[in-house]
Enzyme design. Structure first.
Site, PDB file in Angstrom:
ATOM      1  N   GLU A 105      -4.972   1.849   2.504  1.00 38.54           N
ATOM      2  CA  GLU A 105      -5.024   0.672   3.378  1.00 38.54           C
ATOM      3  C   GLU A 105      -5.184   1.074   4.830  1.00 38.54           C
ATOM      4  OE1 GLU A 105      -3.556  -2.458   6.089  1.00 38.54           O
ATOM      5  OE2 GLU A 105      -2.730  -0.453   5.800  1.00 38.54           O
ATOM      6  N   ASP A 141       3.190  -6.483   3.385  1.00 39.03           N
ATOM      7  CA  ASP A 141       2.804  -5.405   4.296  1.00 39.03           C
ATOM      8  C   ASP A 141       3.163  -5.780   5.729  1.00 39.03           C
ATOM      9  OD1 ASP A 141       1.780  -3.070   5.334  1.00 39.03           O
ATOM     10  OD2 ASP A 141      -0.314  -3.739   5.274  1.00 39.03           O
ATOM     11  N   HIS A 189       0.834  -1.207   0.000  1.00 38.71           N
ATOM     12  CA  HIS A 189       0.000   0.000   0.000  1.00 38.71           C
ATOM     13  C   HIS A 189       0.867   1.256   0.000  1.00 38.71           C
ATOM     14  CE1 HIS A 189       0.311   0.943   4.387  1.00 38.71           C
ATOM     15  NE2 HIS A 189       0.271  -0.362   4.564  1.00 38.71           N
ATOM     16  N   HIS A 207       3.360   2.821  12.801  1.00 42.48           N
ATOM     17  CA  HIS A 207       2.429   3.949  12.925  1.00 42.48           C
ATOM     18  C   HIS A 207       2.997   5.082  13.782  1.00 42.48           C
ATOM     19  CE1 HIS A 207      -1.337   1.272  11.953  1.00 42.48           C
ATOM     20  NE2 HIS A 207      -0.423   1.277  10.986  1.00 42.48           N
TER      21      HIS A 207
END
Length: 462
Positions: free
Chosen positions: A321, A349, A275, A419
């Site tokens: 995504e 991923d 992604h 993240h």
């Protein structure tokens, strides 16, 4: 990146010729020389790492709905065309537009302290003055249920130590629902990760339309544990949360597509990719610029070596995504008529650390053939095969019967940076990325070139 799902809804009616083993020749024997050539081509230099780093450094975070994402897509398309890849184009996708805005979390009692926080993607905001309340700490949803009478008017903090992503992610995903259900005014979580250094991790959350929508944010693991210790000592800590988050109207984005067309069966497709988007605070080197580049470079290596398989190999860089999976859904809808001839989907991923092999959702005969292909990767340590492969972006087409596979890599440090603003190119090693390229190239090429279509089908029920 989301937790690797075990997609089991594969096509039951794929009719195929007998496996190669029945014809007296294994895929390992047939393809060893070509696999070695692909491995040498992928690992001869640091091209893949350099391309990943340029993408990340040039555009930074590539959040859905932002100019940075669209500029990155334009750059990728231009580079793919320069590489001489075929059928390079984009396909439209409408994506959600969530804006973080200004935000802060402040411990106001028993002392004043600015906390390390990130709002969770999709959260509502607060009023301009924020929301301030006493904090209630719980270690599970069950504890919250047992202590429901204590929660009204408070901020609930889920201080849940990271075990696995699959086990811990629900506190991020539905923490705000469960906290609001018992009357809380906001929901906080201990960031999802095994290692701290005061780095909060963002990620997606969701609401239930029948329950009040309260603001939701993540604290660094250190700050979450601090608040927990204060309560254990008999203190009654208070936190003021300010969040300017808002959800705007959907906006247009795009999936990126490139191919090497098959020489004999061009309508049969092996699709692979990652992604292109990342979270708004994360440069997204390992999640998932590296996965995009691994697939892209695998195709480029085939092109440079003049290795055109019998079937088409298609790279897709899916958009959105992270906070919607709209790219994977749009690809399914745009290619629905072709899906019976998608013989395999491969997703990268999970970072591009040292590759270990592939996870696959398929029948036992097909898994046996995948093991033959994986054996071609023994020289780079990527020959393991495990059951239960897939990914968020290929999930929608797997649910329509397309067999799925995921690149498995060493993940010891993946969730350290997941993240966060620390997901930068220095976390990845050029050798690891090159080997990931090699693994993707060999798996996709052999699956696409095998003289007999691999007999993927519905796996047995557990």
């Amino acid at each position: 990146m989301r937790n690797r799902p075990l997609y089991l809804a594969l096509a039951a009616g794929v009719i195929c010729a007998a496996p190669l083993a029945a014809q007296g020749e294994s895929l390992t024997t047939r393809y060893q020389a070509r696999a070695d050539s692909l491995i040498r081509g992928a690992t001869r230099d640091s091209t893949a790492w350099n391309r990943m780093a340029e993408l990340v450094d040039r555009f930074g975070p590539r959040f859905s709905g932002t100019p940075e994402l669209e500029q990155a897509i334009d750059w990728v398309v231009a580079r793919m065309r320069e590489d001489g890849l075929e059928n390079v184009h984009t396909e439209p996708v409408m994506v959600p537009r969530w804006v973080r805005g200004q935000e802060s979390a402040t411990l106001t009692s028993p002392r004043s302290m600015e906390l390390h926080m990130l709002g969770l993607g999709g959260s509502v905001g607060t009023a301009a003055e924020g929301v301030e309340a006493e904090v209630m700490v719980v270690g599970s949803f069950d504890e919250l249920t047992r202590r429901a009478s204590e929660a009204r008017g408070k901020i609930v903090l889920f201080d849940v130590p990271f075990t696995t992503y699959g086990q811990t992610q629900p506190y991020r995903g539905r923490g705000a629902i469960e906290a609001a259900r018992v009357g809380a005014v906001a929901s906080l979580i201990r960031s999802l990760g095994p290692f701290g250094m005061q780095s909060p991790h963002t990620g997606g959350m969701r609401y239930n339309d029948s329950i009040a929508k309260i603001p939701a944010a993540a604290l660094s693991m250190e700050d979450a544990m601090l608040i927990h210790r204060l309560i254990d000592r008999g203190e009654r800590p208070r936190v003021r949360l300010r969040m300017g988050a808002q959800t705007l109207a959907d906006v247009p984005s795009r999936n990126v597509v490139a191919e090497i067309r098959g020489s004999e069966l061009p309508n049969e497709v092996v699709v692979m990719g990652g992604h292109i988007d990342s979270w708004d605070v994360a440069p997204g080197a390992m999640d998932d610029a590296g996965g995009c580049v691994a697939a892209w470079e695998a195709l480029r290596v085939m092109k440079r070596l003049g290795m055109r398989p019998r079937r088409t190999v298609r790279v897709v860089l899916w958009t959105n995504e992270e906070n919607g999976t709209r790219g994977g859904t749009a690809y399914r809808d745009a290619h629905r008529a072709e899906l019976p001839n998608h013989i395999l989907a491969i997703e990268s991923d999970e970072g591009v650390f040292a590759p270990k092999g592939f996870s696959v959702t398929a029948t036992e005969p097909a898994v046996a053939q995948v093991r033959q292909i994986a054996a071609l990767l023994r020289s780079i340590g990527a020959d393991s095969v495990e059951l239960g492969g897939g990914g968020a972006d290929i999930g929608p087409i797997m649910q329509q019967g397309v067999p799925g596979m995921g690149l498995m890599v060493e993940q010891e440090k993946y969730f350290w940076y997941h993240h966060t603003s620390a997901d930068t190119p220095d976390k990845l090693d050029p050798v690891d990325i090159a080997r990931s390229v090699a693994a993707m190239a060999v798996m996709s090429y052999v699956a696409a070139d095998a003289p007999v279509r691999i007999a993927f089908g519905r796996p047995p029920a557990n």
